[in-house]
Scaffold this active site. Structure first.
Site, PDB file in Angstrom:
ATOM      1  N   CYS A 210      48.158  32.998  48.968  1.00  0.00           N
ATOM      2  CA  CYS A 210      48.455  33.372  46.877  1.00  0.00           C
ATOM      3  C   CYS A 210      50.418  33.381  47.492  1.00  0.00           C
ATOM      4  O   CYS A 210      50.473  34.354  46.670  1.00  0.00           O
ATOM      5  CB  CYS A 210      48.379  34.604  47.051  1.00  0.00           C
ATOM      6  SG  CYS A 210      46.079  34.074  46.987  1.00  0.00           S
TER       7      CYS A 210
ATOM      8  N   HIS B 101      52.187  39.793  42.868  1.00  0.00           N
ATOM      9  CA  HIS B 101      51.416  39.160  42.963  1.00  0.00           C
ATOM     10  C   HIS B 101      49.776  39.519  41.952  1.00  0.00           C
ATOM     11  O   HIS B 101      49.657  40.566  42.513  1.00  0.00           O
ATOM     12  CB  HIS B 101      50.193  38.243  44.202  1.00  0.00           C
ATOM     13  CG  HIS B 101      49.284  37.906  44.083  1.00  0.00           C
ATOM     14  ND1 HIS B 101      48.535  36.382  43.691  1.00  0.00           N
ATOM     15  CD2 HIS B 101      47.773  38.088  45.093  1.00  0.00           C
ATOM     16  CE1 HIS B 101      48.011  36.532  44.254  1.00  0.00           C
ATOM     17  NE2 HIS B 101      47.042  36.790  44.684  1.00  0.00           N
TER      18      HIS B 101
ATOM     19  N   ASN C 156      43.970  35.755  39.131  1.00  0.00           N
ATOM     20  CA  ASN C 156      44.109  35.551  40.031  1.00  0.00           C
ATOM     21  C   ASN C 156      44.446  34.182  40.014  1.00  0.00           C
ATOM     22  O   ASN C 156      43.753  33.398  40.273  1.00  0.00           O
ATOM     23  CB  ASN C 156      43.590  36.081  41.401  1.00  0.00           C
ATOM     24  CG  ASN C 156      44.448  36.091  42.442  1.00  0.00           C
ATOM     25  OD1 ASN C 156      45.032  35.376  42.819  1.00  0.00           O
ATOM     26  ND2 ASN C 156      43.486  36.915  43.729  1.00  0.00           N
TER      27      ASN C 156
HETATM   28  O1  UT7 Z   1      44.969  36.428  45.953  1.00  0.00           O
HETATM   29  C1  UT7 Z   1      44.392  37.054  47.185  1.00  0.00           C
HETATM   30  C2  UT7 Z   1      43.040  37.612  47.362  1.00  0.00           C
HETATM   31  N1  UT7 Z   1      41.962  38.449  46.842  1.00  0.00           N
HETATM   32  C3  UT7 Z   1      42.369  39.425  46.694  1.00  0.00           C
HETATM   33  O2  UT7 Z   1      43.312  40.150  46.320  1.00  0.00           O
HETATM   34  C4  UT7 Z   1      40.755  40.550  45.770  1.00  0.00           C
HETATM   35  C5  UT7 Z   1      41.131  42.218  46.797  1.00  0.00           C
HETATM   36  N2  UT7 Z   1      39.324  42.818  46.491  1.00  0.00           N
HETATM   37  C6  UT7 Z   1      39.322  42.999  45.539  1.00  0.00           C
HETATM   38  O3  UT7 Z   1      40.150  42.596  44.219  1.00  0.00           O
HETATM   39  C7  UT7 Z   1      38.294  43.584  45.405  1.00  0.00           C
HETATM   40  O4  UT7 Z   1      37.066  44.151  46.419  1.00  0.00           O
HETATM   41  C8  UT7 Z   1      36.611  42.912  44.597  1.00  0.00           C
HETATM   42  C9  UT7 Z   1      37.455  42.785  42.903  1.00  0.00           C
HETATM   43  C10 UT7 Z   1      36.739  41.700  44.622  1.00  0.00           C
HETATM   44  C11 UT7 Z   1      36.104  44.266  45.285  1.00  0.00           C
HETATM   45  O5  UT7 Z   1      35.521  45.531  44.449  1.00  0.00           O
HETATM   46  P1  UT7 Z   1      35.386  46.450  45.241  1.00  0.00           P
HETATM   47  O6  UT7 Z   1      35.509  47.796  44.181  1.00  0.00           O
HETATM   48  O7  UT7 Z   1      35.422  45.911  46.879  1.00  0.00           O
HETATM   49  O8  UT7 Z   1      33.330  46.406  45.276  1.00  0.00           O
HETATM   50  P2  UT7 Z   1      32.616  45.892  46.385  1.00  0.00           P
HETATM   51  O9  UT7 Z   1      33.286  44.349  47.029  1.00  0.00           O
HETATM   52  O10 UT7 Z   1      32.670  46.755  46.894  1.00  0.00           O
HETATM   53  O11 UT7 Z   1      31.190  46.062  45.591  1.00  0.00           O
HETATM   54  C12 UT7 Z   1      30.439  46.709  44.880  1.00  0.00           C
HETATM   55  C13 UT7 Z   1      29.291  46.013  44.167  1.00  0.00           C
HETATM   56  C14 UT7 Z   1      28.629  45.290  45.391  1.00  0.00           C
HETATM   57  O12 UT7 Z   1      27.269  46.300  45.337  1.00  0.00           O
HETATM   58  P3  UT7 Z   1      26.291  46.935  45.757  1.00  0.00           P
HETATM   59  O13 UT7 Z   1      26.192  46.563  47.349  1.00  0.00           O
HETATM   60  O14 UT7 Z   1      27.127  48.034  45.973  1.00  0.00           O
HETATM   61  O15 UT7 Z   1      24.790  47.192  44.886  1.00  0.00           O
HETATM   62  C15 UT7 Z   1      28.414  44.021  44.972  1.00  0.00           C
HETATM   63  O16 UT7 Z   1      27.565  43.343  45.024  1.00  0.00           O
HETATM   64  O17 UT7 Z   1      29.598  45.665  42.978  1.00  0.00           O
HETATM   65  C16 UT7 Z   1      28.682  44.441  43.271  1.00  0.00           C
HETATM   66  N3  UT7 Z   1      29.849  42.914  42.151  1.00  0.00           N
HETATM   67  C17 UT7 Z   1      29.863  43.090  41.103  1.00  0.00           C
HETATM   68  N4  UT7 Z   1      28.786  43.609  40.077  1.00  0.00           N
HETATM   69  C18 UT7 Z   1      29.016  43.323  39.138  1.00  0.00           C
HETATM   70  C19 UT7 Z   1      30.328  42.556  43.264  1.00  0.00           C
HETATM   71  N5  UT7 Z   1      30.952  41.486  42.747  1.00  0.00           N
HETATM   72  C20 UT7 Z   1      30.146  42.115  41.140  1.00  0.00           C
HETATM   73  C21 UT7 Z   1      30.412  41.056  40.056  1.00  0.00           C
HETATM   74  N6  UT7 Z   1      30.380  42.284  39.302  1.00  0.00           N
HETATM   75  N7  UT7 Z   1      31.580  40.170  39.443  1.00  0.00           N
END
Ligand code: UT7
Length: 321
Positions: free
Chosen positions: A111, A248, A278
């Site tokens: 990225c 980004h 993204n």
């Molecule tokens: O370009 C550079 C590369 N990428 C990034 O910059 C990404 C950086 N990270 C992020 O943007 C965030 O960490 C995410 C958007 C990927 C995830 O958000 P988060 O607030 O960090 O969520 P999390 O990974 O802590 O997950 C929270 C919950 C989990 O469920 P439990 O374990 O609390 O029951 C996940 O399984 O949300 C669940 N979850 C979803 N639920 C519905 C993860 N993805 C989804 C989804 N829909 N698409």
């Protein structure tokens, strides 16, 4: 002597995929995706390639600058997802454009790729090797995303953006900082082909993107403001002196976190991730092109471009438009 951006262009696949469309495929919802990321829809390839999108973006950047393909001396394509390992995407773009005089090669810094390619081009121009360069960031991430993994497939989109830069007597790009931290490589990975030859064959490993989203999130909100401050301080500027931050586009909450840490109002951080998701190395040049075409970039404005991603790689650039 400086290096100035004199044209911008972008290209997106025709097909738009909404959050509701994705909710038919994996257990997710429009509400979750919007709340956690700010993304509402993204463009997904139904045939467009990194090469076709990057070539279209380059053609538009040349048109925007009033230049011909034959004028281009250096052509760089930043991509993490090329269709072919060889030949590189940049040589294929060169062929489509008819930019026969250009030296063309690819660069992968995920990225942060567009930013690293822009810095590379500036170094060539400042060294007196070339007068101009066409730099594209292009991705078709949909072919390396696991469409059964809701934690990644909702994030990414396909597209390409490009800029034409030229040696100039007017102030242009003022400075860059770049950083890499290979010790954190495992937090965002996508394997290529496994080693396999008459002497060894490794077990199959997934060729899809795997990410520890929380780690990447924490890294971005910590390191990006620090490297933006670094490039500003080197140029005797403060965060308040910057008119627009073209960052980004990974997650709305990341952009808002960066704005807070820099103590700058959020309206100086334009975003398009709600419509495009993204797009990795394409994110910055596509947003820059949209701002340019909307007439939001006025001569003399101070802009910061900043990218971060797998590697880990991150950097920032400050420039006068
Ligand atoms: O370009 C550079 C590369 N990428 C990034 O910059 C990404 C950086 N990270 C992020 O943007 C965030 O960490 C995410 C958007 C990927 C995830 O958000 P988060 O607030 O960090 O969520 P999390 O990974 O802590 O997950 C929270 C919950 C989990 O469920 P439990 O374990 O609390 O029951 C996940 O399984 O949300 C669940 N979850 C979803 N639920 C519905 C993860 N993805 C989804 C989804 N829909 N698409």
């Amino acid at each position: 002597m400086s290096v100035k951006i004199i044209g911008t262009g972008s290209a997106l696949p025709q097909k738009i995929v909404t959050n509701d469309d994705l909710a038919q495929m994996v257990e997710t919802s429009d509400e979750w995706i919007r709340e956690r990321t700010g993304i509402g829809s993204r463009h997904i390839s139904t045939g467009e390639t990194v090469v076709s999108l990057a070539a279209e973006a380059c053609e538009r950047a040349l048109e925007n600058a009033g230049k011909n393909p034959a004028d281009v001396q250096l052509l760089l394509v930043a991509t993490a997802a090329p269709e072919t390992g060889i030949p590189c995407a940049a040589c294929q773009v060169q062929s489509i454009l008819g930019a026969g005089s250009a030296v063309a090669f690819d660069l992968n810094a995920a990225c942060a790729g567009f930013l690293f390619a822009l810095h590379t081009a500036c170094a060539y121009i400042e060294a007196g090797i070339y007068e101009n360069a066409l730099i594209a960031g292009g991705e078709v991430l949909s072919k390396i995303v696991d469409w059964t993994d809701r934690s990644t497939c909702v994030l990414f989109g396909d597209g390409a953006g490009a800029v034409l830069v030229q040696r100039s007597e007017q102030p242009g790009i003022l400075g860059f900082v770049q950083h890499s931290d290979g010790t954190k490589g495992e937090v965002l990975q996508c394997h290529s082909r496994q080693l396999s030859n008459p002497y060894i064959s490794l077990p199959f490993d997934s060729h899809f993107v795997k990410m520890d989203g929380r780690e990447v999130f924490a890294f971005a909100v910590r390191q990006v403001p620090a490297c933006i401050r670094e490039v500003l301080e080197r140029n005797s500027l403060s965060p308040a002196d910057v008119d627009l931050y073209v960052l980004h586009q990974a997650n709305r909450r990341i952009v808002e976190g960066i704005a807070r840490r820099l103590s700058v109002e959020e309206d100086r951080f334009p975003m398009n991730l709600d419509r495009v998701g993204n797009m990795s190395s394409a994110a910055i040049p596509v947003l820059l092109d949209e701002l340019n075409r909307e007439g939001r970039l006025r001569q003399g404005m101070t802009l910061v471009l900043s990218g971060f991603g797998a590697g880990l790689t991150y950097g920032a650039c400050v420039l006068r438009w």
